[in-house]
Design a protein around this motif. Structure first.
Motif, PDB file in Angstrom:
ATOM      1  N   ASN A   1     -44.013 -28.565  -1.231  1.00 32.86           N
ATOM      2  CA  ASN A   1     -45.391 -28.054  -1.208  1.00 32.86           C
ATOM      3  C   ASN A   1     -46.040 -28.100  -2.590  1.00 32.86           C
ATOM      4  O   ASN A   1     -47.242 -28.343  -2.717  1.00 32.86           O
ATOM      5  CB  ASN A   1     -45.412 -26.611  -0.698  1.00 32.86           C
ATOM      6  N   TRP A   2     -45.246 -27.850  -3.614  1.00 31.32           N
ATOM      7  CA  TRP A   2     -45.784 -27.785  -4.968  1.00 31.32           C
ATOM      8  C   TRP A   2     -46.297 -29.144  -5.446  1.00 31.32           C
ATOM      9  O   TRP A   2     -47.008 -29.238  -6.454  1.00 31.32           O
ATOM     10  CB  TRP A   2     -44.726 -27.240  -5.929  1.00 31.32           C
ATOM     11  N   SER A   3     -45.969 -30.193  -4.710  1.00 32.11           N
ATOM     12  CA  SER A   3     -46.410 -31.539  -5.087  1.00 32.11           C
ATOM     13  C   SER A   3     -47.921 -31.639  -5.181  1.00 32.11           C
ATOM     14  O   SER A   3     -48.449 -32.447  -5.954  1.00 32.11           O
ATOM     15  CB  SER A   3     -45.903 -32.581  -4.078  1.00 32.11           C
ATOM     16  N   TYR A   4     -48.622 -30.831  -4.402  1.00 34.48           N
ATOM     17  CA  TYR A   4     -50.082 -30.917  -4.409  1.00 34.48           C
ATOM     18  C   TYR A   4     -50.650 -30.585  -5.787  1.00 34.48           C
ATOM     19  O   TYR A   4     -51.755 -31.009  -6.134  1.00 34.48           O
ATOM     20  CB  TYR A   4     -50.677 -29.988  -3.341  1.00 34.48           C
TER      21      TYR A   4
ATOM     22  N   SER B   1     -42.008 -37.708   5.656  1.00 39.96           N
ATOM     23  CA  SER B   1     -43.346 -37.486   6.216  1.00 39.96           C
ATOM     24  C   SER B   1     -44.028 -36.317   5.526  1.00 39.96           C
ATOM     25  O   SER B   1     -45.254 -36.319   5.331  1.00 39.96           O
ATOM     26  CB  SER B   1     -43.269 -37.246   7.731  1.00 39.96           C
ATOM     27  N   PHE B   2     -43.267 -35.306   5.127  1.00 42.10           N
ATOM     28  CA  PHE B   2     -43.802 -34.142   4.427  1.00 42.10           C
ATOM     29  C   PHE B   2     -44.393 -34.567   3.084  1.00 42.10           C
ATOM     30  O   PHE B   2     -45.525 -34.200   2.730  1.00 42.10           O
ATOM     31  CB  PHE B   2     -42.681 -33.118   4.234  1.00 42.10           C
ATOM     32  N   VAL B   3     -43.659 -35.363   2.343  1.00 38.00           N
ATOM     33  CA  VAL B   3     -44.138 -35.810   1.033  1.00 38.00           C
ATOM     34  C   VAL B   3     -45.368 -36.712   1.190  1.00 38.00           C
ATOM     35  O   VAL B   3     -46.342 -36.592   0.439  1.00 38.00           O
ATOM     36  CB  VAL B   3     -43.026 -36.545   0.255  1.00 38.00           C
ATOM     37  N   THR B   4     -45.330 -37.581   2.174  1.00 37.45           N
ATOM     38  CA  THR B   4     -46.429 -38.528   2.388  1.00 37.45           C
ATOM     39  C   THR B   4     -47.759 -37.832   2.637  1.00 37.45           C
ATOM     40  O   THR B   4     -48.824 -38.359   2.297  1.00 37.45           O
ATOM     41  CB  THR B   4     -46.096 -39.460   3.572  1.00 37.45           C
ATOM     42  N   VAL B   5     -47.715 -36.646   3.225  1.00 39.09           N
ATOM     43  CA  VAL B   5     -48.951 -35.937   3.563  1.00 39.09           C
ATOM     44  C   VAL B   5     -49.782 -35.635   2.322  1.00 39.09           C
ATOM     45  O   VAL B   5     -51.008 -35.542   2.395  1.00 39.09           O
ATOM     46  CB  VAL B   5     -48.639 -34.630   4.344  1.00 39.09           C
ATOM     47  N   PHE B   6     -49.136 -35.532   1.166  1.00 42.48           N
ATOM     48  CA  PHE B   6     -49.876 -35.212  -0.060  1.00 42.48           C
ATOM     49  C   PHE B   6     -50.680 -36.402  -0.571  1.00 42.48           C
ATOM     50  O   PHE B   6     -51.568 -36.240  -1.415  1.00 42.48           O
ATOM     51  CB  PHE B   6     -48.916 -34.693  -1.137  1.00 42.48           C
ATOM     52  N   ASP B   7     -50.361 -37.577  -0.057  1.00 45.25           N
ATOM     53  CA  ASP B   7     -51.164 -38.759  -0.359  1.00 45.25           C
ATOM     54  C   ASP B   7     -52.243 -38.957   0.703  1.00 45.25           C
ATOM     55  O   ASP B   7     -53.402 -39.204   0.389  1.00 45.25           O
ATOM     56  CB  ASP B   7     -50.266 -39.995  -0.425  1.00 45.25           C
ATOM     57  N   LEU B   8     -51.862 -38.814   1.963  1.00 43.62           N
ATOM     58  CA  LEU B   8     -52.793 -39.040   3.069  1.00 43.62           C
ATOM     59  C   LEU B   8     -53.894 -37.989   3.135  1.00 43.62           C
ATOM     60  O   LEU B   8     -55.049 -38.300   3.444  1.00 43.62           O
ATOM     61  CB  LEU B   8     -52.024 -39.041   4.400  1.00 43.62           C
ATOM     62  N   TYR B   9     -53.538 -36.729   2.857  1.00 40.95           N
ATOM     63  CA  TYR B   9     -54.477 -35.618   3.036  1.00 40.95           C
ATOM     64  C   TYR B   9     -54.609 -34.766   1.776  1.00 40.95           C
ATOM     65  O   TYR B   9     -54.688 -33.543   1.853  1.00 40.95           O
ATOM     66  CB  TYR B   9     -54.031 -34.747   4.216  1.00 40.95           C
ATOM     67  N   LYS B  10     -54.628 -35.423   0.631  1.00 41.27           N
ATOM     68  CA  LYS B  10     -54.685 -34.692  -0.641  1.00 41.27           C
ATOM     69  C   LYS B  10     -55.889 -33.755  -0.715  1.00 41.27           C
ATOM     70  O   LYS B  10     -55.769 -32.587  -1.098  1.00 41.27           O
ATOM     71  CB  LYS B  10     -54.709 -35.669  -1.816  1.00 41.27           C
ATOM     72  N   ALA B  11     -57.065 -34.240  -0.347  1.00 40.27           N
ATOM     73  CA  ALA B  11     -58.269 -33.412  -0.398  1.00 40.27           C
ATOM     74  C   ALA B  11     -58.194 -32.254   0.598  1.00 40.27           C
ATOM     75  O   ALA B  11     -58.597 -31.126   0.291  1.00 40.27           O
ATOM     76  CB  ALA B  11     -59.504 -34.267  -0.109  1.00 40.27           C
ATOM     77  N   HIS B  12     -57.668 -32.529   1.789  1.00 37.57           N
ATOM     78  CA  HIS B  12     -57.524 -31.475   2.799  1.00 37.57           C
ATOM     79  C   HIS B  12     -56.639 -30.343   2.272  1.00 37.57           C
ATOM     80  O   HIS B  12     -56.941 -29.157   2.459  1.00 37.57           O
ATOM     81  CB  HIS B  12     -56.882 -32.033   4.076  1.00 37.57           C
ATOM     82  N   ILE B  13     -55.544 -30.732   1.632  1.00 35.75           N
ATOM     83  CA  ILE B  13     -54.592 -29.739   1.129  1.00 35.75           C
ATOM     84  C   ILE B  13     -55.184 -28.950  -0.034  1.00 35.75           C
ATOM     85  O   ILE B  13     -54.981 -27.737  -0.140  1.00 35.75           O
ATOM     86  CB  ILE B  13     -53.274 -30.429   0.724  1.00 35.75           C
ATOM     87  N   SER B  14     -55.930 -29.615  -0.888  1.00 34.06           N
ATOM     88  CA  SER B  14     -56.586 -28.918  -2.000  1.00 34.06           C
ATOM     89  C   SER B  14     -57.542 -27.855  -1.481  1.00 34.06           C
ATOM     90  O   SER B  14     -57.563 -26.717  -1.963  1.00 34.06           O
ATOM     91  CB  SER B  14     -57.347 -29.919  -2.880  1.00 34.06           C
ATOM     92  N   VAL B  15     -58.326 -28.231  -0.469  1.00 27.66           N
ATOM     93  CA  VAL B  15     -59.260 -27.271   0.132  1.00 27.66           C
ATOM     94  C   VAL B  15     -58.488 -26.152   0.822  1.00 27.66           C
ATOM     95  O   VAL B  15     -58.883 -24.982   0.778  1.00 27.66           O
ATOM     96  CB  VAL B  15     -60.207 -27.982   1.121  1.00 27.66           C
TER      97      VAL B  15
ATOM     98  N   GLY C   1     -33.858 -23.826   3.369  1.00 30.36           N
ATOM     99  CA  GLY C   1     -35.028 -24.301   4.106  1.00 30.36           C
ATOM    100  C   GLY C   1     -36.320 -23.978   3.391  1.00 30.36           C
ATOM    101  O   GLY C   1     -37.197 -24.842   3.226  1.00 30.36           O
ATOM    102  N   MET C   2     -36.459 -22.732   2.933  1.00 26.57           N
ATOM    103  CA  MET C   2     -37.671 -22.328   2.230  1.00 26.57           C
ATOM    104  C   MET C   2     -37.761 -22.999   0.854  1.00 26.57           C
ATOM    105  O   MET C   2     -38.860 -23.278   0.360  1.00 26.57           O
ATOM    106  CB  MET C   2     -37.727 -20.812   2.085  1.00 26.57           C
ATOM    107  N   SER C   3     -36.616 -23.276   0.249  1.00 27.13           N
ATOM    108  CA  SER C   3     -36.617 -23.975  -1.044  1.00 27.13           C
ATOM    109  C   SER C   3     -37.149 -25.393  -0.889  1.00 27.13           C
ATOM    110  O   SER C   3     -37.931 -25.872  -1.718  1.00 27.13           O
ATOM    111  CB  SER C   3     -35.197 -24.015  -1.626  1.00 27.13           C
ATOM    112  N   ILE C   4     -36.733 -26.071   0.174  1.00 30.32           N
ATOM    113  CA  ILE C   4     -37.211 -27.428   0.435  1.00 30.32           C
ATOM    114  C   ILE C   4     -38.718 -27.413   0.664  1.00 30.32           C
ATOM    115  O   ILE C   4     -39.468 -28.213   0.084  1.00 30.32           O
ATOM    116  CB  ILE C   4     -36.483 -28.033   1.660  1.00 30.32           C
ATOM    117  N   ILE C   5     -39.179 -26.493   1.499  1.00 31.81           N
ATOM    118  CA  ILE C   5     -40.614 -26.392   1.801  1.00 31.81           C
ATOM    119  C   ILE C   5     -41.405 -26.072   0.538  1.00 31.81           C
ATOM    120  O   ILE C   5     -42.431 -26.704   0.251  1.00 31.81           O
ATOM    121  CB  ILE C   5     -40.859 -25.324   2.887  1.00 31.81           C
TER     122      ILE C   5
END
Length: 212
Positions: A159-162, A87-101, A151-155
């Protein structure tokens, strides 16, 4: 209809914020570009600051809600972490513009909104840390790892996927998510846990066609 107008305002503001920056865009510009009125804007948002908060909150709430669902819908920590990663990875497709902003304009969040976002991000971190600790306690994850560092490494890694993910890229978001799951679980699971039939579908080599 009201929901459609709200989404229209959000999508318009995302385009404008990405192009001109938060302070480079006025409410009047958002209203004009979205084809609504000031009354329509202020019916959904108290201010441009609240609009920026909502943009941030969309994707953070999405991953947090899905992480909470993973906790209650699965028994094994491995299954919980797999669902959280997907679900974490999927968010970069669903909300790509939101994350960029978010990464571009997050410094402009008002303190009260920033605190809400911080709390949700902390809750999300706590869930991931708790799942990793549970995995260690139950013998699924390697006992020598540091919960906070892993945990922080996974996050951080996800996160860098954006920065590099593109909808029209070589791999789909589902394929990328499966790669993350494989990479992370191969590193975390004990040798015994890797043999558990329940987890075999999470490893890419088990999906290769027969004879490959």
């Amino acid at each position: 209809m009201a929901t459609e107008l709200k989404e229209q305002i959000i999508n318009t503001s995302l385009f404008l914020f990405e192009k001109h920056g938060f302070h480079g865009v006025s409410v009047n510009q958002i209203v004009k570009a979205s084809g609504t009125s000031k009354g329509g804007f202020y019916h959904h948002f108290q201010s441009k600051d609240e609009l920026l908060f909502v943009i941030h909150d969309y994707f953070i709430s999405y991953v947090l809600t899905n992480a909470e669902k993973a906790i209650v819908s699965s028994t094994y920590p491995t299954d919980k972490l797999q669902k959280i990663i997907k679900s974490f990875v999927t968010v970069f497709d669903l909300y790509k513009a939101h994350i960029s902003v978010f990464y571009q304009e997050s410094t402009y969040l008002k303190p009260k909104y920033e605190e809400t976002i911080k709390q949700k991000r902390q809750t999300y971190r706590d869930i991931i840390f708790a799942v990793i600790q549970e995995g260690i306690d139950l013998g699924e994850f390697r006992p020598e790892i540091s919960v906070s560092i892993i945990g922080m490494s996974i996050i951080g890694m996800i996160n860098w996927s954006y920065k590099w993910y593109k909808k029209d890229g070589e791999k789909s978001i589902e394929e990328i998510a499966d790669m993350y799951v494989d990479f992370i679980l191969q590193s975390l699971l004990t040798e015994k846990a890797k043999q558990n039939p329940e987890f075999q579908s999470y490893f890419l080599h088990n999906r290769l066609p027969t004879g490959t």
